[in-house]
Scaffold this motif. Structure first.
Motif, short mmCIF file in Angstrom:
data_model
loop_
_atom_site.label_atom_id
_atom_site.label_comp_id
_atom_site.label_asym_id
_atom_site.label_seq_id
_atom_site.Cartn_x
_atom_site.Cartn_y
_atom_site.Cartn_z
N LYS A 37 -5.83 -6.00 8.34
CA LYS A 37 -4.77 -6.05 7.34
C LYS A 37 -3.37 -6.00 7.94
N SER A 51 -3.54 -11.13 2.99
CA SER A 51 -3.15 -10.40 1.78
C SER A 51 -3.85 -10.95 0.54
N LYS A 52 -4.05 -12.26 0.47
CA LYS A 52 -4.74 -12.86 -0.67
C LYS A 52 -6.25 -12.67 -0.57
N GLU A 95 -8.02 -9.28 -1.60
CA GLU A 95 -8.04 -8.97 -3.03
C GLU A 95 -9.34 -9.41 -3.69
N ASN A 120 -13.33 -9.56 -4.27
CA ASN A 120 -14.52 -8.72 -4.12
C ASN A 120 -15.69 -9.63 -3.74
#
Length: 322
Positions: A55, A131-132, A135, A137
């Protein structure tokens, strides 16, 4: 890095302390009962979860283990990714779907695996906006997909093609020059950054001179040199191959006839198919917004008695083996 055989020892290659290794962190995220096979083991899904541990980076570049980096291209880090991921069209399935769906049309096959767009990617190279990506799952999405499409056979690749459904950026074959392109004569025109040996024959198997593969012999030398440099005996990764005597004789005869300008029917058919395939590849490349010439910059293409071979154009700073 996830190991199928937990008893295998690790050989860590360090380069100016810039390489970091992470072991056995990702399998915990997989849902139960995902389909897998000897060709597509469970580890193929783990690329989806790697960005969770990265990250601190804006982007992550995933590469399959059978990819060779040919040259540096810093512009890959500035390619716009409006959907959060860049990949490359799967050229091996443009004309014929993978088995056992090879009797279906492309549209029928894509529908069968849950792809309603006309695009299908190769998951061997993924350029990811971290970052995208984090998000999503993927644990839940994988379970839902295979509950609905249990007959998908290219597991993670089929899943991604369906999940993204055309909402991905094609970054071009320059960043994933796949095995079906190796004998297309297009390496000079495309100038690949990454060469993807997405076929059963690998350059470290030692088969290149046997006429049993379409690989340029220099790929074998590159891998022998790389393995030797890190103190690994290349012969440990070679695989035996047996060709029937009659087939060897036919191959040598066809090659000899070709040298003297006497083309066998097999050679004529092979060249005709090679040209037809190349036109399909170029049409797709241009459709995705990449400029490429059909004839002016073709590699040398020849018949070795069994396969159409293309002399790969390596960057000028790589000395070809004589």
């Amino acid at each position: 890095m996830e190991k199928q055989n937990k008893n295998m020892s690790n050989i860590e290659v360090n380069y100016k302390n810039k390489i970091k290794y992470h072991y056995n962190l990702l399998m915990q995220f997989l849902p139960q009962n995902l389909p897998n096979s000897s060709k597509w083991p469970l580890i193929v899904y783990l690329r989806l979860f790697a960005p969770r541990f990265l990250k601190s980076y804006n982007r992550v570049l995933y590469l399959d283990a059978d990819i060779l980096s040919i040259r540096v291209a810093q512009n890959i880090w500035t390619i716009p990714l409006p959907y959060g991921v860049g990949a490359v069209t799967d050229y091996g399935s443009l004309q014929v779907p993978p088995s056992p769906f090879d009797k279906l049309s492309r549209s029928e096959w894509l529908q069968h695996i849950g792809v309603t767009s006309s695009s299908y990617l190769n998951s061997g190279v993924l350029l990811i906006d971290v970052s995208k990506w984090v998000e999503i799952n993927f644990t839940a999405e994988l379970k839902m997909y295979f509950d609905k499409y249990p007959h998908a056979v290219c597991f993670d690749q089929d899943f991604l093609a369906s999940f993204l459904n055309g909402n991905w950026t094609d970054i071009g074959p320059i960043f994933n020059y796949q095995a079906v392109l190796l004998n297309s004569g297009l390496s000079n025109a495309i100038a690949p950054v990454f060469v993807h040996f997405s076929q059963p024959e690998k350059p470290w198997y030692g088969w290149i001179e046997s006429g049993s593969t379409n690989l340029d012999p220099y790929f074998g030398k590159i891998y022998r040199d790389l393995l030797t440099e890190i103190n690994i005996d290349p012969s440990l990764h070679e695989r035996a191959i047996t060709t029937k005597f009659a087939k060897k004789i036919k191959t040598r005869l066809r090659k000899a006839l070709s040298v003297f300008g006497l083309r066998s029917q097999k050679e004529k058919n092979a060249f005709s198919q090679n040209e037809a395939d190349r036109r399909v590849y170029i049409k797709n490349i241009k459709a995705n917004g990449f400029d490429i010439s059909l004839t002016e910059t073709l590699d040398e293409i020849y018949f070795d008695g069994r396969n159409i071979r293309s002399k790969f154009t390596f960057p000028k700073d790589i000395s070809r083996h004589k």
